[in-house]
Write a protein that holds these residues in place. Structure first.
Motif, PDB file in Angstrom:
ATOM      1  N   LEU A   1       0.827  -1.190   0.000  1.00  0.00           N
ATOM      2  CA  LEU A   1       0.000   0.000   0.000  1.00  0.00           C
ATOM      3  C   LEU A   1       0.867   1.247   0.000  1.00  0.00           C
ATOM      4  O   LEU A   1       1.946   1.282   0.601  1.00  0.00           O
TER       5      LEU A   1
ATOM      6  N   SER B   1      -2.630   7.952  -0.280  1.00  0.00           N
ATOM      7  CA  SER B   1      -3.658   7.284  -1.107  1.00  0.00           C
ATOM      8  C   SER B   1      -3.682   7.869  -2.513  1.00  0.00           C
ATOM      9  O   SER B   1      -3.541   9.094  -2.695  1.00  0.00           O
TER      10      SER B   1
ATOM     11  N   TRP C   1      -0.815   8.638  -8.746  1.00  0.00           N
ATOM     12  CA  TRP C   1      -0.095   8.833  -7.483  1.00  0.00           C
ATOM     13  C   TRP C   1       1.316   9.269  -7.801  1.00  0.00           C
ATOM     14  O   TRP C   1       1.770   9.192  -8.953  1.00  0.00           O
TER      15      TRP C   1
ATOM     16  N   SER D   1      -6.253   0.934  -3.621  1.00  0.00           N
ATOM     17  CA  SER D   1      -5.665   1.253  -2.316  1.00  0.00           C
ATOM     18  C   SER D   1      -6.757   1.770  -1.393  1.00  0.00           C
ATOM     19  O   SER D   1      -7.752   1.068  -1.172  1.00  0.00           O
ATOM     20  N   ASN D   2      -6.642   2.992  -0.935  1.00  0.00           N
ATOM     21  CA  ASN D   2      -7.663   3.553  -0.047  1.00  0.00           C
ATOM     22  C   ASN D   2      -8.681   4.425  -0.773  1.00  0.00           C
ATOM     23  O   ASN D   2      -9.523   5.062  -0.125  1.00  0.00           O
ATOM     24  N   ALA D   3      -8.611   4.516  -2.110  1.00  0.00           N
ATOM     25  CA  ALA D   3      -9.532   5.340  -2.904  1.00  0.00           C
ATOM     26  C   ALA D   3     -10.636   4.463  -3.475  1.00  0.00           C
ATOM     27  O   ALA D   3     -10.411   3.295  -3.839  1.00  0.00           O
TER      28      ALA D   3
END
Length: 412
Positions: free
Chosen positions: A4, A8, A36, A97-99
């Motif tokens: 990870l 994010s 990213w 990921s966290n999105a």
């Protein structure tokens, strides 16, 4: 699952959660794109879910590449769907990921062509009905509009509404005297001037013609085969037509359908070429009925008629009722008791300058003349009256009367 990222990834597509309304059987591709920073030592892996259930890793096509400035990475994940069943619709989510990006797919009914076809047919039927109604009632609507809002031709010095010219043939004479004249005068209230003489001898209008036509608002010509045999029709109809156009406003020509198809005279083609300057009417088998199009077209070509209250058309026409005086058995129509129109030129006819009352010319029901014994009483009453009351002559309506006569004598 790859490592990870500390930061994010940011979702570029879609910018917000999307809601799509699709029909059954549609095919769609859901695009999820993130980026990213290149400094991050991570490689995020996208994953898809439907209604909270994870889909397989092979359900989407993933592509990763470096941006042009080499400062960030881009990842695109495309999910292809075939919406063939109701279960294929729902809420799809893209996890990177966290999105997270969300797509909501809803089913809508496909627009059918049945309603559109029915609406088109309804409009077509309505247009056909309106066209048929216009063709059938066009003359009636035009006549109603003319009688209500048309221009009035009054106080123009004209004594007649139309000058009718016809040949001396028996058929033409019967048509004018027994069809045209009773219909226009008794039903519609027009006043006609009938003439069966040649209106253009030697293609030049005579003095009588100019005077008579100038007293009429329109000119009606019964253009039969017998009429076309006149000298001015056979030798110079074109020149004669220009003379008539100078004398009258848009003359009216009436032809018979039985002769119209067989006439080879150039006058018919000439009148067709100048339809804007003349009115050409065809008398057909069904024109005899009062509600036929022939009479409506003829009334449209004639001036607007004004009806006076209390009278129907001309007083003389109402009195004689279009009858031959030689065929009337009773002479009561010669009764001179009182005026036909009380607002006329003379008002109530009484004694003028103490003259005795004229004898009544009537039938058996007429009262007898006063006896000699009542003469003195009559003279006594007359002595108390003014000789002639002229106080209300200025308020009389002289335009409503048409039964004026003029006596012309030769100078001695």
């Amino acid at each position: 699952m790859a490592e990870l990222c500390r930061v994010s990834p940011e979702i570029l597509v879609p910018a917000t959660n999307e809601t799509l309304e699709l029909a059954l059987g549609s095919r769609i591709e859901l695009n999820c794109t993130v980026h990213w920073a290149a400094a991050e030592r991570c490689e995020p892996t996208p994953a898809w879910t439907k209604d909270g259930q994870w889909l397989g890793s092979e359900s989407s096509q993933d592509t990763t590449w470096v941006a042009q400035n080499a400062s960030e990475w881009l990842l695109t994940s495309i999910l292809q769907l075939n919406l063939t069943h109701d279960a294929d619709f729902g809420v799809f989510a893209c996890w990177v990921s966290n999105a997270t990006a969300t797509f909501t797919l809803r089913r809508v009914e496909a627009a059918g062509h049945v309603l559109a076809v029915l609406a088109a047919l309804l409009v077509l039927v309505l247009l056909v009905l309106l066209a048929g109604l216009y063709v059938r009632c066009r003359l009636s609507m035009l006549l109603w509009y003319r009688n209500r809002y048309g221009e009035l031709e009054m106080n123009d010095g004209k004594l007649y509404d139309a000058y009718v010219s016809h040949a001396t043939a028996p058929d033409d004479r019967k048509f004018v005297h027994f069809i045209v004249k009773p219909q226009l005068e008794n039903r519609y209230g027009y006043k006609l001037f009938l003439d069966e003489q040649t209106i253009l001898p030697n293609s030049e209008p005579s003095a009588d013609l100019i005077m008579n036509v100038s007293r009429c608002r329109r000119l009606i010509v019964v253009l039969s085969v017998a009429y076309l045999e006149q000298d001015w029709c056979t030798s110079g109809f074109r020149e004669g037509l220009w003379r008539l156009l100078e004398l009258s406003k848009k003359p009216i020509f009436i032809v018979f359908e039985s002769q119209y198809r067989e006439i080879a005279h150039p006058a018919i083609s000439l009148l067709k070429q100048h339809r804007n300057a003349v009115t050409l009417l065809v008398w057909r088998a069904g024109s005899m009925t009062p509600s036929s199009d022939f009479w409506k077209e003829l009334c449209l070509a004639l001036p607007r008629k004004v009806s006076f209250q209390g009278t129907m058309a001309d007083p003389q026409t109402q009195l004689q009722e279009d009858k031959d005086p030689m065929l009337i058995l009773h002479s009561s129509y010669l009764d001179s008791g009182g005026d036909l129109h009380p607002d006329g030129d003379l008002g109530l006819r009484g004694y003028a300058f103490r003259s005795p009352r004229p004898p009544r010319i009537g039938g058996l029901g007429a009262p007898l003349a006063p006896a000699a014994g009542t003469t003195e009483d009559t003279q006594l009453r007359d002595s108390q009256r003014p000789e002639l009351d002229v106080s209300d002559l200025g308020s009389r309506n002289y335009g409503a009367r048409r039964d004026f006569y003029c006596l012309v004598t030769e100078d001695i």
